[in-house]
Design a protein around this motif. Sequence first.
Motif, short mmCIF file in Angstrom:
data_model
loop_
_atom_site.label_atom_id
_atom_site.label_comp_id
_atom_site.label_asym_id
_atom_site.label_seq_id
_atom_site.Cartn_x
_atom_site.Cartn_y
_atom_site.Cartn_z
N TYR A 79 80.19 77.42 17.02
CA TYR A 79 79.00 76.90 17.68
C TYR A 79 77.80 76.98 16.75
CZ TYR A 79 81.95 77.90 21.74
OH TYR A 79 83.00 77.96 22.63
N LEU A 80 76.83 76.13 17.04
CA LEU A 80 75.53 76.23 16.38
C LEU A 80 74.47 76.08 17.46
CD1 LEU A 80 74.13 76.56 13.62
CD2 LEU A 80 73.86 74.07 13.59
N GLN A 81 73.83 77.19 17.79
CA GLN A 81 72.71 77.17 18.74
C GLN A 81 71.44 76.88 17.96
OE1 GLN A 81 72.66 77.57 22.21
NE2 GLN A 81 70.52 76.97 21.96
N MET A 82 70.77 75.82 18.34
CA MET A 82 69.58 75.38 17.62
C MET A 82 68.39 75.44 18.56
SD MET A 82 71.14 72.17 15.46
CE MET A 82 71.34 71.13 16.89
N ASN A 83 67.44 76.29 18.25
CA ASN A 83 66.23 76.45 19.05
C ASN A 83 65.00 76.03 18.24
OD1 ASN A 83 67.81 77.60 21.13
ND2 ASN A 83 67.57 79.64 20.26
N SER A 84 63.91 75.82 18.93
CA SER A 84 62.64 75.45 18.27
C SER A 84 62.86 74.31 17.28
CB SER A 84 62.03 76.66 17.56
OG SER A 84 61.81 77.72 18.47
N LEU A 85 63.53 73.29 17.73
CA LEU A 85 63.88 72.18 16.84
C LEU A 85 62.65 71.45 16.34
CD1 LEU A 85 67.05 70.99 18.71
CD2 LEU A 85 66.95 71.55 16.27
N LYS A 86 62.76 70.97 15.10
CA LYS A 86 61.68 70.24 14.44
C LYS A 86 62.18 68.85 14.06
CE LYS A 86 60.12 74.57 12.28
NZ LYS A 86 59.82 75.24 10.98
N PRO A 87 61.27 67.89 13.90
CA PRO A 87 61.71 66.55 13.48
C PRO A 87 62.52 66.58 12.18
CG PRO A 87 59.47 66.46 14.28
CD PRO A 87 59.84 67.91 14.25
N GLU A 88 62.22 67.50 11.30
CA GLU A 88 62.96 67.58 10.03
C GLU A 88 64.37 68.12 10.20
OE1 GLU A 88 59.89 68.84 10.68
OE2 GLU A 88 59.59 70.76 9.66
N ASP A 89 64.74 68.54 11.40
CA ASP A 89 66.12 68.94 11.68
C ASP A 89 67.00 67.72 12.00
OD1 ASP A 89 64.80 71.76 13.44
OD2 ASP A 89 65.70 71.77 11.43
N THR A 90 66.40 66.57 12.10
CA THR A 90 67.14 65.35 12.41
C THR A 90 68.18 65.05 11.34
OG1 THR A 90 65.34 64.37 13.68
CG2 THR A 90 66.91 62.84 12.69
#
Length: 114
Positions: A79-90
């Motif tokens: 799994y990859l839990q991704m929090n506080s996502l930013k546009p650069e995580d696209t």
Amino acid sequence: QVQLVESGGGLVQAGGSLRLSCAASGSVFSAYVMAWYRQAPGKQREVVAVISRGGTSTYADSVKGRFTISRDNVKSTVYLQMNSLKPEDTGVYYCLATLGHEYWGQGTQVTVSS
């Protein structure tokens, strides 16, 4: 040989969260080092997080404190839990299994809007 299928991608607003899953089949999952990579448009694929057979994890500096990689050897899933996502995580997120040879999933799209 290992077959990997990612899921959980989608469109989310900045600050939101997503949880990616990568289900493995075809071999002994617990023997493999697992990782998540991503590829943004026009950029090279880059490592995001790695988890060892024993559960030790490492992260790219850009995601430290926001993303968490984990594995369930009974379910043969990482799994990859991704929090506080930013546009650069696209980007397209890929799952990798490695034990000498490398096996890749087909990828799942993550889009973070500002």
